[in-house]
Design an enzyme around this catalytic site. Structure first.
Site, mmCIF file in Angstrom:
data_model
loop_
_atom_site.group_PDB
_atom_site.id
_atom_site.type_symbol
_atom_site.label_atom_id
_atom_site.label_comp_id
_atom_site.label_asym_id
_atom_site.label_seq_id
_atom_site.Cartn_x
_atom_site.Cartn_y
_atom_site.Cartn_z
ATOM 1 N N MET A 45 -1.612 4.101 -3.553
ATOM 2 C CA MET A 45 -1.707 3.961 -5.006
ATOM 3 C C MET A 45 -2.567 2.735 -5.328
ATOM 4 O O MET A 45 -2.488 2.170 -6.416
ATOM 5 C CB MET A 45 -0.320 3.829 -5.633
ATOM 6 C CG MET A 45 0.509 5.100 -5.397
ATOM 7 S SD MET A 45 1.786 5.371 -6.635
ATOM 8 C CE MET A 45 2.817 3.964 -6.368
ATOM 9 N N ALA A 47 -4.186 -1.185 -5.086
ATOM 10 C CA ALA A 47 -3.706 -2.572 -4.933
ATOM 11 C C ALA A 47 -3.494 -2.833 -3.443
ATOM 12 O O ALA A 47 -2.413 -3.227 -2.994
ATOM 13 C CB ALA A 47 -2.440 -2.826 -5.754
ATOM 14 N N GLY A 51 -0.961 -4.130 4.797
ATOM 15 C CA GLY A 51 -0.184 -2.968 5.247
ATOM 16 C C GLY A 51 -1.035 -1.697 5.194
ATOM 17 O O GLY A 51 -1.065 -0.906 6.138
ATOM 18 N N HIS A 52 -1.737 -1.521 4.069
ATOM 19 C CA HIS A 52 -2.609 -0.341 3.949
ATOM 20 C C HIS A 52 -3.715 -0.395 5.010
ATOM 21 O O HIS A 52 -4.075 0.617 5.598
ATOM 22 C CB HIS A 52 -3.285 -0.302 2.566
ATOM 23 C CG HIS A 52 -2.333 -0.125 1.433
ATOM 24 N ND1 HIS A 52 -2.110 -1.090 0.483
ATOM 25 C CD2 HIS A 52 -1.542 0.913 1.085
ATOM 26 C CE1 HIS A 52 -1.238 -0.667 -0.400
ATOM 27 N NE2 HIS A 52 -0.865 0.553 -0.063
ATOM 28 N N GLN A 76 5.951 9.746 -10.054
ATOM 29 C CA GLN A 76 6.947 9.126 -9.175
ATOM 30 C C GLN A 76 7.555 7.864 -9.771
ATOM 31 O O GLN A 76 8.336 7.183 -9.117
ATOM 32 C CB GLN A 76 6.370 8.861 -7.785
ATOM 33 C CG GLN A 76 5.326 7.764 -7.694
ATOM 34 C CD GLN A 76 4.714 7.702 -6.303
ATOM 35 O OE1 GLN A 76 3.858 8.506 -5.953
ATOM 36 N NE2 GLN A 76 5.155 6.755 -5.487
#
Ligand code: PAF
Length: 304
Positions: A45, A47, A51-52, A76
């Site tokens: 999503m 930002a 981690g991404h 969601q």
């Protein structure tokens, strides 16, 4: 009237192609697959954080082509204020991804994902009944719906998700299994800041004080791991010690802290090496979640 040029339609950012049209995205993937390329997919999503980026790296190791989607999925979010607040940094994200060897970004518009008249839903039951499902009604239907749609639009071979959203990974696996979706699902370890805070797009919304308070999540998970490593198997005792960490931290509203089995997320009374300690709490007006698998080495032991 001259048609206004959509600034994102098939843009190229530093040689990285950005697609917003699902049909074009799919055609590109069909052509790549015809050349024998294995397609990796990282749904996000936006930002983006480390981690991404670790999911992108995992995809690059295992596949020939990596596609990252950026779509803030409205279905969601159970709380409209949460959707409104969610950080949106599309141009920064695109610049960041252009520096990695990502092959394409898929950033569909809301009406391409949810066209007028859209009236189908995807409901995964059982594993969604408690925890996030209880505190965020409708959240997992929105996740299952958008992930299925993105899988259909991108048609990847392998999709990469982070363990930080543990319950979400079970929901996606269940949906893929139940609906015979031809996508392999990989779960990658949670990436943490040096002080233990799990990386999350929502961390950007924390004030400095709240960020400090938010460390109570990783601190109590680390404690649970240490107790387990020292031989404690009574889940109630481990949970009580975790809860005590929250009692010592004002300004944090705990939603749940518990130990569950890894497949169904039912509470356990006896802790095992595969039991998962899960936490959700509100820190200021930001909701954070985190988890750890008790017998596994987590990043807080390797990052420091
Ligand atoms: O984990 C997320 O960022 C989202 O839930 C996902 C999987 C991209 C679906 O919107």
């Amino acid at each position: 009237m001259a048609e206004s040029k959509d600034p994102l339609a098939d843009t190229v950012v530093n040689n990285l192609k950005v697609y917003d049209d699902p049909r074009k995205m799919r055609d590109v993937v069909i052509a790549l697959r015809a050349q024998g390329r294995k397609i990796g997919f990282v749904p996000t999503m936006g930002a983006l954080h480390a981690g991404h980026l670790s999911l992108v790296e995992a995809s690059r190791r295992e596949t020939d082509v990596t596609i990252v989607s950026i779509f803030v999925n409205p279905t969601q979010f159970s709380d409209p204020a949460d959707l409104e607040r969610y950080p949106r940094t599309l141009f920064l994200d695109m610049a960041l991804l252009s520096q990695l060897s990502v092959n394409a970004i898929f950033a569909p518009k809301q009406d391409a994902v949810y066209p007028a008249g859209y009236s189908t839903s995807v409901v995964v039951s059982g594993v969604t009944d408690r925890w996030e499902g209880e505190f965020r009604p409708g959240h997992f239907s929105g996740v299952a719906m958008v992930v299925l749609k993105l899988f259909n639009m991108v048609q990847p071979d392998i999709a990469f998700f982070g363990q930080k959203d543990y319950q979400q990974t079970l929901v996606v696996r269940r949906m893929v299994e139940d609906l015979n979706v031809p996508v392999q699902v990989r779960i990658c370890p949670t990436i943490r800041e040096r002080d233990g805070l799990a990386m999350s797009s929502r961390n950007a919304l924390l004030t400095a004080d709240d960020r400090e308070r938010g460390l109570v999540l990783s601190r109590s998970l680390k404690l649970a791991s240490e107790l387990f490593a020292a031989g404690e198997r009574d889940a109630t005792k481990i949970r009580q010690r975790m809860l005590a960490q929250f009692e010592k931290t004002p300004g944090v509203t705990m939603e749940y802290v518990t130990l569950v089995d890894p497949a169904q997320m039912n509470e356990v009374s006896h802790a095992r090496a595969d039991s998962v300690a899960i936490i959700a709490a509100r820190v200021g007006n930001v909701r954070l979640i985190d988890n750890c698998i008790l017998g596994q080495v987590d990043a807080w032991t390797t990052n420091r």
